[in-house]
Design a protein around this motif. Structure first.
Motif, PDB file in Angstrom:
ATOM      1  N   LYS A   1      67.736  -0.505  77.679  1.00 54.74           N
ATOM      2  CA  LYS A   1      68.642  -1.316  77.083  1.00 54.74           C
ATOM      3  C   LYS A   1      69.681  -1.910  78.464  1.00 54.74           C
ATOM      4  O   LYS A   1      69.815  -2.974  78.756  1.00 54.74           O
TER       5      LYS A   1
ATOM      6  N   ILE B   1      73.208 -13.003  86.600  1.00 50.50           N
ATOM      7  CA  ILE B   1      72.717 -14.035  87.233  1.00 50.50           C
ATOM      8  C   ILE B   1      72.386 -13.518  88.871  1.00 50.50           C
ATOM      9  O   ILE B   1      71.232 -14.041  89.327  1.00 50.50           O
TER      10      ILE B   1
ATOM     11  N   SER C   1      66.918  -9.238  76.439  1.00 55.13           N
ATOM     12  CA  SER C   1      67.861  -8.226  76.135  1.00 55.13           C
ATOM     13  C   SER C   1      68.075  -8.175  74.711  1.00 55.13           C
ATOM     14  O   SER C   1      68.645  -7.242  74.199  1.00 55.13           O
TER      15      SER C   1
ATOM     16  N   ARG D   1      70.199  -9.484  83.140  1.00 52.67           N
ATOM     17  CA  ARG D   1      70.311 -10.583  82.475  1.00 52.67           C
ATOM     18  C   ARG D   1      71.493 -11.338  83.502  1.00 52.67           C
ATOM     19  O   ARG D   1      71.743 -12.722  83.388  1.00 52.67           O
TER      20      ARG D   1
ATOM     21  N   ARG E   1      81.490  -2.273  79.058  1.00 54.56           N
ATOM     22  CA  ARG E   1      81.690  -2.692  77.795  1.00 54.56           C
ATOM     23  C   ARG E   1      80.663  -2.654  76.750  1.00 54.56           C
ATOM     24  O   ARG E   1      80.862  -2.700  75.595  1.00 54.56           O
TER      25      ARG E   1
ATOM     26  N   SER F   1      81.549  -3.263  85.147  1.00 50.50           N
ATOM     27  CA  SER F   1      82.229  -3.866  83.720  1.00 50.50           C
ATOM     28  C   SER F   1      81.195  -4.062  82.490  1.00 50.50           C
ATOM     29  O   SER F   1      81.545  -3.865  81.449  1.00 50.50           O
TER      30      SER F   1
ATOM     31  N   LEU G   1      67.852  -4.191  80.940  1.00 50.82           N
ATOM     32  CA  LEU G   1      67.817  -5.718  80.475  1.00 50.82           C
ATOM     33  C   LEU G   1      68.928  -6.301  80.550  1.00 50.82           C
ATOM     34  O   LEU G   1      68.853  -7.290  80.901  1.00 50.82           O
ATOM     35  N   LEU G   2      70.040  -5.596  80.295  1.00 48.37           N
ATOM     36  CA  LEU G   2      71.328  -6.308  80.338  1.00 48.37           C
ATOM     37  C   LEU G   2      71.722  -6.511  81.768  1.00 48.37           C
ATOM     38  O   LEU G   2      72.245  -7.496  81.963  1.00 48.37           O
TER      39      LEU G   2
ATOM     40  N   LEU H   1      72.778 -23.540  84.796  1.00 47.64           N
ATOM     41  CA  LEU H   1      73.051 -22.282  84.322  1.00 47.64           C
ATOM     42  C   LEU H   1      73.412 -22.347  82.809  1.00 47.64           C
ATOM     43  O   LEU H   1      72.888 -21.715  81.874  1.00 47.64           O
TER      44      LEU H   1
ATOM     45  N   VAL I   1      88.619 -15.360  86.685  1.00 51.86           N
ATOM     46  CA  VAL I   1      87.497 -15.117  86.804  1.00 51.86           C
ATOM     47  C   VAL I   1      87.266 -13.604  86.311  1.00 51.86           C
ATOM     48  O   VAL I   1      86.203 -13.267  85.396  1.00 51.86           O
TER      49      VAL I   1
ATOM     50  N   ARG J   1      80.762  -7.147  88.021  1.00 53.56           N
ATOM     51  CA  ARG J   1      79.900  -7.383  87.052  1.00 53.56           C
ATOM     52  C   ARG J   1      78.984  -6.488  86.352  1.00 53.56           C
ATOM     53  O   ARG J   1      79.034  -6.266  85.232  1.00 53.56           O
TER      54      ARG J   1
ATOM     55  N   LYS K   1      78.293 -16.869  81.021  1.00 53.10           N
ATOM     56  CA  LYS K   1      77.224 -16.595  81.560  1.00 53.10           C
ATOM     57  C   LYS K   1      77.066 -16.265  82.960  1.00 53.10           C
ATOM     58  O   LYS K   1      76.393 -15.492  83.407  1.00 53.10           O
ATOM     59  N   HIS K   2      78.186 -16.913  83.605  1.00 49.75           N
ATOM     60  CA  HIS K   2      78.269 -16.773  84.943  1.00 49.75           C
ATOM     61  C   HIS K   2      79.566 -17.403  85.280  1.00 49.75           C
ATOM     62  O   HIS K   2      80.258 -18.097  84.579  1.00 49.75           O
ATOM     63  N   SER K   3      80.047 -16.990  86.699  1.00 49.13           N
ATOM     64  CA  SER K   3      81.328 -17.457  86.857  1.00 49.13           C
ATOM     65  C   SER K   3      81.591 -17.782  88.505  1.00 49.13           C
ATOM     66  O   SER K   3      81.081 -17.067  89.105  1.00 49.13           O
ATOM     67  N   TYR K   4      82.515 -18.478  88.826  1.00 54.80           N
ATOM     68  CA  TYR K   4      82.584 -18.994  90.325  1.00 54.80           C
ATOM     69  C   TYR K   4      84.016 -18.865  90.698  1.00 54.80           C
ATOM     70  O   TYR K   4      84.921 -19.413  89.858  1.00 54.80           O
TER      71      TYR K   4
ATOM     72  N   MET L   1      80.103 -18.293  74.469  1.00 55.13           N
ATOM     73  CA  MET L   1      79.315 -17.175  74.900  1.00 55.13           C
ATOM     74  C   MET L   1      78.608 -16.686  73.625  1.00 55.13           C
ATOM     75  O   MET L   1      77.440 -16.313  73.426  1.00 55.13           O
TER      76      MET L   1
ATOM     77  N   GLU M   1      84.899 -12.415  82.674  1.00 48.52           N
ATOM     78  CA  GLU M   1      83.713 -11.780  83.094  1.00 48.52           C
ATOM     79  C   GLU M   1      82.852 -11.527  81.991  1.00 48.52           C
ATOM     80  O   GLU M   1      81.683 -11.909  81.738  1.00 48.52           O
ATOM     81  N   PRO M   2      83.278 -10.903  80.917  1.00 51.15           N
ATOM     82  CA  PRO M   2      82.330 -10.381  79.897  1.00 51.15           C
ATOM     83  C   PRO M   2      82.155 -11.564  78.927  1.00 51.15           C
ATOM     84  O   PRO M   2      81.372 -11.530  77.987  1.00 51.15           O
TER      85      PRO M   2
END
Lengths: 568, 163
Positions: free
Chosen positions: B61, B70, A310, B68, B27, B23, B64-65, A144, A115, B20, A123-126, A86, A119-120
């Motif tokens: 900010k 999905i 970002s 991002r 963070r 969190s 934008l985050l 992705l 999952v 998502r 990019k993505h998770s399932y 990441m 999370e942090p």
């Protein structure tokens, strides 16, 4: 066809030929189905190594590496490798098994919310709710992982969905290699380039007197190396690079001043400190290159190229932000740029090249075997296609300062997360690029994943393993020496006999203690077929310079313990 | 007083989206004043109203985050005066004097929407207004020594003003 079989078939349809994996209870249905799959498994000895090996595959081939682990501890062991991907924007598909859906939330044996944990750092998770979703989710995961700003994608599959039958339609589509429609309505790729930003960029550049280009990983990830070359040649702007930008341009050019940052060259740090215009191309202005941010931002304007909006104004204010793939934005700017601009900054460029001459990097000490000796000797014999993987710490910085690969994706390292133990397992994935692979570690980092010698031996992976043994956690020791009054707490290491260790795994292993032995053994390694390990016994207390002390400005770059670059 | 910005976020109505978004804000150390979420007219979408304490740069900010992620369809950053904002308070209070009761009655004029229903000795108030107005009203109850037995507020929902 079960969910497990569908997973393997879908992986195969995506062109996956190797997978780095470790078995366990919650992935047994997948292992059971593997007998019928052409995908080669590489059995790692710790799940962390599977994530790094998959990364090595991605980093060296541009394909997406795949790793697989069981639930619970298998999954948590992947975490460091996923986080590392990441932070460095490396495409990766990580697959975990989980307990039966009925048991989820009951604290079942080896149940963990992977999952949630990840999370942090993805990019993505399932989390797979139904076996029938597996092929579509896999298609989305590969898309992705690779597109836009790349990154890791996690797929957690409860065991019940590995066993469940998929629909006849899904099976037919898989067998016919049909595409599964992606359901990613919220996923945005960069919009078309904003032309007004190009006009503003040209204006800023033509007004500049002391411009500098910093290029980074984004150039490599966007395959924009040729566009960078065109831009630098047309503009005549001097350039410096980040750790991950290495190899994106010919670093031996006169106006190539060196790596930037905490251990950047004096000339590179001087140039950026004094520049009035910074073009950041595919970089994220992280603290290791900016030093003290408030001073870094002073008296200069920024043009920022990035695919991730970002990143704009995150650390530095961008007067111009060029949002998109660098292979789109940069050539447009090059085209719009007037000819003959370099006259405007010829004095500045001359000043920079004279600094480059005035502040050369430290040479190897006569008669002593140090990291610098080995790194210089290795660089001399390496072929253009050779890949070198360094670990984290002093040797990483010494090597980064001294390697000038002619191509990108030839110097692989953990830049963002800075993970010790990166080099050896990541090298296992890089061998699948088909190029010679050198793995360099210190004595500390090597032992964080030394169990992978077993994987290397079992699969006969041709990794040329270099252990630079200075009997210390060198970088931490250096900080203790410089900033903590030589209070060497827990940095001296009592190490095993690395030669015996290598031999115990059946890997031909040798030791070098002099400059001559070092040269001879590196020559031997270069021509050796299959895995080989050499331990280099080095001087113990060498320091990496230049260095910007933590929290200080690039203007305070120390060239040695006693000499600073002129900040004025 | 710190500045406040309102983020209107439309997402896929999928498991884990709330986690998502929240969190991410945690963070990155954003200060969340309020976060509400519910379905839209399209049952495949959810809509968040997030109130952020901070300046415009921080709000942008955060946007934008969030964008991002999905599963995010759109993010809009609004100043408080660019949107209609409402919050609901349910408050159960104990009245011990006619003066206190009069105060409750008189508040009709101040609060956009107010319902009062009696439950034995207790009075339950349902108040709808901007958060600031509700804060002010609750402070009045406090000053009149009206005992609040139980209370809850919904968090802010917002809708952009027409131009």
């Amino acid at each position: 066809m079960t969910g497990a079989q569908a997973l393997l078939k879908a992986l195969e349809n995506h062109g996956v030929t190797e997978m780095f994996a470790y078995p366990g209870g919650a992935v047994l249905p997948i292992y059971d189905a593997m007998a019928d799959s052409p995908i080669r498994r590489i059995l790692v000895r710790h799940e962390q190594a599977s994530a790094f090996a998959a990364q090595g595959y991605s980093r060296s081939t541009q394909e997406v590496g795949v790793c697989l682990a069981t639930s619970g501890p298998g999954a948590t062991n992947l975490v460091t490798g996923i986080a590392d991907a990441m932070l460095d924007s490396i495409p990766l598909v990580a697959i975990t098994g989980n307990v039966f859906k009925q048991l989820i939330g009951s604290d079942a044996f080896q149940e963990i919310d992977i999952v949630g944990i990840c999370e942090p750092i993805v990019k993505h998770s399932y989390f797979i709710e139904s076996a029938d979703d597996i092929p579509r989710v896999l298609a989305e995961a590969f898309h992705l992982a690779k597109s836009g700003r790349p990154g890791p994608v996690l797929i957690d599959i409860p065991k019940c969905e590995q066993i469940a039958e998929v629909s006849a339609e899904t099976m037919k589509k898989l067998n016919n290699k049909e595409n599964f429609e992606l359901q990613l309505p919220g996923y945005k790729l960069p919009p078309a380039l904003d032309v007004t930003q190009i006009e503003k960029a040209v204006e800023l550049i033509t007004e500049a007197k002391k411009p500098i280009v910093i290029y980074g990983h984004g150039v490599v990830l966007s395959n924009a190396e040729a566009h960078l070359k065109e831009f630098l040649e047309k503009s005549g702007i001097a350039n410096v690079w980040t750790l991950h930008g290495m190899g994106a341009y010919d670093n031996t050019e006169t106006l190539s001043l060196g790596m930037l940052g905490m251990h950047g060259t004096g000339a590179a740090n001087f140039a950026v400190h004094h520049a009035d215009l910074v073009l950041g191309i595919g970089i994220r202005f992280d603290d290791r290159i900016t030093g003290k941010l408030s001073e870094f931002k002073l008296n200069k304007k920024f043009i920022h190229f990035d695919i991730d909006s970002s990143e704009f104004n995150k650390n530095v204010p961008a007067v111009v932000s060029l949002h998109g793939q660098i292979h789109d934005t940069l050539p447009t700017l090059t085209k719009a740029l007037p000819e003959g601009l370099e006259k405007q900054w010829s004095d500045w460029n001359q000043q920079l090249t004279s600094k480059k001459k005035a502040w050369p990097l430290d040479e190897s000490k006569a008669g002593k075997l140090t990291e610098i000796t080995v790194i210089n000797q290795l660089y001399k014999i390496m072929g253009e296609e050779d890949i070198v993987l360094v670990d984290v710490g002093q040797h990483q910085m010494w090597a980064a300062q001294r390697f000038f690969p002619k191509k990108s994706r030839k110097f692989l390292t953990s830049g963002g997360l800075g993970t010790m133990g990166f080099s050896l397992p990541t090298a296992m994935g890089a061998v699948f690029s088909g190029h010679p692979v050198w793995s360099i570690s210190g004595d500390g980092g090597f032992q964080m994943n030394s169990q992978e010698l077993a994987t290397i031996a079992q699969d006969n992976l041709p990794v040329k393993i270099i252990i630079l043994n200075n009997s210390f956690l060198g970088m931490v020791r250096q900080w203790q020496e410089l900033f903590y009054d030589k209070n060497y707490v827990d940095t001296p290491l009592k190490n095993p006999d690395f030669v015996k260790l290598g031999e115990a795994y059946g890997i031909p292993s040798f030791r070098a203690e002099t400059q001559e032995e070092s040269k001879a053994l590196l020559d031997k390694m270069q021509h050796f077929e299959g895995p080989i390990l050499v331990e280099f016994k080095l001087e113990k207390e060498e320091n990496v310079f230049p260095m910007v002390p933590a929290g200080e400005s690039l203007g305070n770059t120390m060239l040695s313990k006693t000499q600073q670059i002129d900040a004025a | 007083m710190t500045e406040r910005f309102i983020l209107i976020v439309v997402t896929r109505n999928a498991p884990g989206v709330l986690s998502r978004v929240s969190s991410l804000l945690r963070r990155k150390l954003f200060n969340i004043d309020s976060l509400t979420v519910g379905r839209t007219t399209n049952n495949k979408e959810s809509r968040f109203t997030i109130v952020i304490d901070g300046d415009e740069a921080q709000a942008n900010k955060a946007a934008l985050l969030i964008d991002r992620l999905i599963e995010i369809r759109s993010v809009k950053v609004l100043k408080p005066d660019q949107c209609l904002r409402r919050e609901i308070v349910l408050a159960r209070v104990e009245i011990t004097s006619p003066e206190q009761e009069a105060l409750l009655e008189s508040s009709h004029a101040e609060i956009i929407s107010q319902l009062i229903f009696k439950e034995g000795d207790l009075i339950t108030l349902e108040l709808i207004d901007t958060s600031q107005k509700l804060d002010e009203f609750l402070e009045k109850l406090n000053q009149a020594d009206i005992k609040i037995v139980d209370w809850v507020r919904s968090g802010v929902i917002a809708m952009q003003n027409l131009e």
